[in-house]
Design a protein around this motif. Structure first.
Motif, mmCIF file in Angstrom:
data_model
loop_
_atom_site.group_PDB
_atom_site.id
_atom_site.type_symbol
_atom_site.label_atom_id
_atom_site.label_comp_id
_atom_site.label_asym_id
_atom_site.label_seq_id
_atom_site.Cartn_x
_atom_site.Cartn_y
_atom_site.Cartn_z
ATOM 1 N N ARG A 65 0.837 -1.202 0.000
ATOM 2 C CA ARG A 65 0.000 0.000 0.000
ATOM 3 C C ARG A 65 0.868 1.246 0.000
ATOM 4 O O ARG A 65 2.033 1.213 0.395
ATOM 5 N N ASP B 115 2.050 6.251 4.410
ATOM 6 C CA ASP B 115 1.488 7.481 4.990
ATOM 7 C C ASP B 115 0.062 7.742 4.523
ATOM 8 O O ASP B 115 -0.363 8.896 4.363
ATOM 9 N N ALA B 116 -0.681 6.673 4.277
ATOM 10 C CA ALA B 116 -2.088 6.815 3.888
ATOM 11 C C ALA B 116 -2.857 5.619 4.432
ATOM 12 O O ALA B 116 -2.381 4.486 4.367
ATOM 13 N N ASP B 117 -4.033 5.885 4.975
ATOM 14 C CA ASP B 117 -4.856 4.822 5.536
ATOM 15 C C ASP B 117 -5.730 4.194 4.456
ATOM 16 O O ASP B 117 -6.001 4.802 3.420
ATOM 17 N N ARG B 118 -6.188 2.975 4.717
ATOM 18 C CA ARG B 118 -7.224 2.388 3.866
ATOM 19 C C ARG B 118 -8.518 3.143 4.106
ATOM 20 O O ARG B 118 -8.854 3.498 5.233
ATOM 21 N N THR B 119 -9.242 3.391 3.027
ATOM 22 C CA THR B 119 -10.460 4.183 3.109
ATOM 23 C C THR B 119 -11.576 3.460 2.371
ATOM 24 O O THR B 119 -11.361 2.979 1.254
ATOM 25 N N GLY C 293 3.504 5.463 -3.350
ATOM 26 C CA GLY C 293 3.398 6.802 -2.787
ATOM 27 C C GLY C 293 3.333 7.862 -3.874
ATOM 28 O O GLY C 293 2.717 8.921 -3.697
ATOM 29 N N PRO D 175 -0.646 6.721 -6.164
ATOM 30 C CA PRO D 175 -1.653 6.156 -5.252
ATOM 31 C C PRO D 175 -2.852 5.542 -5.963
ATOM 32 O O PRO D 175 -3.515 4.664 -5.398
ATOM 33 N N ASN E 157 -6.613 2.926 -1.207
ATOM 34 C CA ASN E 157 -5.388 2.301 -0.694
ATOM 35 C C ASN E 157 -5.635 0.844 -0.294
ATOM 36 O O ASN E 157 -5.044 0.340 0.665
#
Length: 475
Positions: A24, A27-31, A77, A80, A102
Motif C-alpha cells: 500500500r 502514509d495513507a490509511d485504507r479508506t 506513494g 496512489p 489504498n
C-alpha cells in the motif's frame, strides 16, 4: 454474475505459494470506497477499461522479494491510484475514475520446483500466462479487482520471473513502463530521472466545455469518426478469432509470432526504402510484406495505421503524464496493389505521418469526444481492424527498451517480453545476446505480428518468416 476468474485455468498445480503481500501507499490509511477521493479518468481512459497490459521479465539472479516490496510501497506513494479500485457506477464520464482507497497492490510469490531458468519460454505463449496474476476485465469493471498486480515466480536452482499486469484504464503503455521504472528506481533508493507522474486529465485536448452530445456527434461525423454499431463490431471481431474472455477483443494468448529483423536486414530495408529513420523503413516494410502475404485480392483495402503519442515536444503532454495519450491514426488509406516497392510505400505514407504529428492534439480531442458522446468512431476503419485486415504498426522500441533497465538490485532482466497488445504489428527492440554480450537493441528489432489465427498459420511458414525478416523479397 459469475466472477470472471472462473473462466481462467487458475493457479498452476506445480507452484507452491511462498508469500502473499499487499503493498500500500505509505502514509495513507485504507479508506472505504464510499469515502475515498476520486481520481477522475478521461473519457478515453474509460473506453480502455476492458483492456489489460502485461509484461514478463526473466532475471537470472534470484530477485529479493523484500527489496521488491519496499520499492513497490515507495512507488505507490507516487502513484496512489494504482493502490485504489475502479469506480464506474455513477453515470456520466466525469463521475468515473479510481477511488483512492489504498486497498493495495497484491504481490504474490511462488516457487516452481519443476521450472528451470534456462527452460523458460522465449516468447509469449499460453504457458507464459502462468507468470501473471491476471485480473480479468470483468472483475476490474466491477471494482472487484486491483488495477495493478505483480507476481514473482522463483525458479528451481535460482532465477526469477516477474510478471506484472496493469489496467489500460489508468494509462497507456508508456505510463505503464514509466511506473515500472519508478518502482525499480525506488527499490534502489533512487528517483525517476524524469520526475513525478502527472495525473491531470484536463491537460489532454478536450472538446469545448459547452458542446452538447449532439454537437460532438456532428463534429465527429464531419471528421469521419462515424458511429459503428457495437453488435456488428463485436460479431466481426469474434468471426476473425478474437475473444471476449479472459482478454477482451484480443486474439488468443500465444497467437502472435515474433520475427527478428537483424541489423544487416534493417540496413537493407532503409536503403531500399530511402527512409530517413527506422520507423519509416519498418512501416513501409510491414505494409508491403503483409500485402504480399495475406492472400488479399488486388484492390482490397489495407489501411496503414500508426500510433501517435500526445506526449513530448513543444505542444505535447508532459513525458510523465500517466493516462491514455496515444492514438491510432491512419497514415495511408491504401489498397493491395497500390505500391510495389518500399520506396513507393514510403512516399505514399510520408504525408500521413506528417499530418498525424501536426494534428495529434486534434486527434486526442476527437478521441475524447467520441467516448464522451458514446460513439464508436475512429480515424481508422474499426471493422477492418477487428477483422485483422489492416497494417496497424506501433513502434515501441524506445519505450520497451526500458524494460531491460528494471534492476531491482540483482541486475536487469535477461529477457523482457513486452505487453501482448491488440496491435497487428508491434515493433520491439532486439533482445540481448548472451553469446556476444550485445545489449538490448544492438542488433535490429523484433517484429511481433498478431493477425487472425487463419492468417497466422501461413505467416509461420518458413518462406513467410524470411520475407517478414527482410531476408528475401526486399525491393
Amino acid at each position: 454474475m459469475v466472477p470472471a476468474r472462473n473462466f481462467l485455468d487458475g493457479a498452476n498445480a506445480r507452484e507452491v505459494e511462498l508469500d502473499r503481500v499487499v503493498a500500500r501507499a505509505p502514509d495513507a490509511d485504507r479508506t472505504p470506497a464510499s469515502a475515498a477521493a476520486l481520481q477522475p479518468l478521461s473519457g478515453y481512459d474509460v473506453g480502455e477499461v476492458p483492456f489489460v497490459m502485461q509484461a514478463v521479465c526473466y532475471y537470472e539472479k534470484t530477485l529479493d522479494v523484500g527489496t521488491l516490496e519496499r520499492g513497490l510501497r515507495a512507488a505507490l506513494g507516487k502513484y496512489p491510484m494504482l493502490a485504489g479500485r475502479l469506480d464506474l457506477e455513477t453515470k456520466g464520464w466525469w463521475n468515473k475514475g479510481v477511488r483512492l482507497t489504498n486497498d493495495g497492490v497484491p504481490l504474490r510469490v511462488v516457487r516452481d520446483d519443476d521450472q528451470k531458468f534456462e527452460d523458460l519460454p522465449r516468447d509469449y505463449a499460453d504457458a507464459t500466462r502462468r507468470f501473471l496474476d491476471f485480473a480479468p476485465w470483468i472483475d476490474l469493471m466491477l471494482g472487484d479487482a486491483p488495477v495493478f498486480t505483480a507476481k514473482v515466480t522463483q525458479c528451481a536452482g535460482g532465477g526469477s520471473v516477474l510478471g506484472v499486469c496493469m489496467s489500460h484504464a489508468v494509462s497507456d503503455g508508456q505510463g505503464f513502463i514509466e511506473f515500472l521504472v519508478t518502482w525499480a528506481k525506488a527499490a534502489n533508493n533512487e528517483a525517476h530521472p524524469w520526475g513525478d507522474p502527472v495525473f491531470d486529465r484536463s491537460l489532454v485536448a478536450q472538446p469545448e466545455a459547452d458542446m452538447s452530445v449532439e454537437d460532438m456527434r456532428a463534429m465527429l461525423s464531419e471528421e469521419g469518426f462515424d458511429n459503428i454499431n457495437s453488435g456488428a463490431m463485436l460479431a466481426n471481431a469474434l468471426f476473425a478469432g478474437r475473444t471476449l474472455v479472459p482478454d477482451f477483443l484480443r486474439f488468443p494468448a500465444g497467437n502472435r509470432m515474433m520475427v527478428s529483423i537483424k541489423e544487416e536486414n534493417m540496413r537493407a530495408l532503409r536503403e531500399a526504402s530511402g527512409a530517413t529513420n527506422d520507423n519509416e523503413a519498418l512501416s513501409a516494410h510491414s505494409w508491403l510484406a503483409l500485402a504480399d502475404l495475406c492472400d488479399l485480392p488486388k484492390g482490397a483495402p489495407l489501411e496503414h495505421v500508426t500510433v501517435v503519442s500526445g506526449r513530448g515536444g513543444r505542444t505535447g503532454l508532459p513525458d510523465m503524464y500517466f493516462g491514455n495519450a496515444a492514438i491510432g491514426v491512419v497514415t495511408g488509406r491504401v489498397s493491395v496493389g497500390d505500391y510495389s516497392t518500399l520506396a513507393q510505400v514510403r512516399d505514399g505514407l510520408r504525408p500521413g505521418f506528417t499530418k498525424a504529428m501536426m494534428r495529434r492534439n486534434k486527434y486526442l480531442m476527437l478521441t475524447e469526444a467520441a467516448f464522451r458522446a458514446g460513439v464508436n468512431g475512429f480515424d481508422f476503419d474499426i471493422m477492418a481492424f477487428m477483422q485483422g485486415q489492416m497494417v496497424w504498426c506501433n513502434n515501441l522500441v524506445e519505450i520497451y527498451k526500458k524494460l531491460y533497465d528494471l534492476d531491482f538490485g540483482t541486475g536487469g532482466p535477461t529477457l523482457a517480453l513486452p505487453p501482448e497488445l491488440n496491435d497487428i504489428v508491434q515493433i520491439q527492440c532486439s533482445r540481448p545476446d548472451r553469446a556476444t554480450g550485445a545489449p538490448a537493441g544492438a542488433n535490429g528489432v523484433e517484429m511481433f505480428i498478431n493477425l487472425p489465427p487463419a492468417v497466422m498459420r501461413k505467416l509461420r511458414e518458413p518462406d513467410s518468416v524470411a520475407r517478414l525478416a527482410g531476408q528475401t523479397g526486399v525491393r
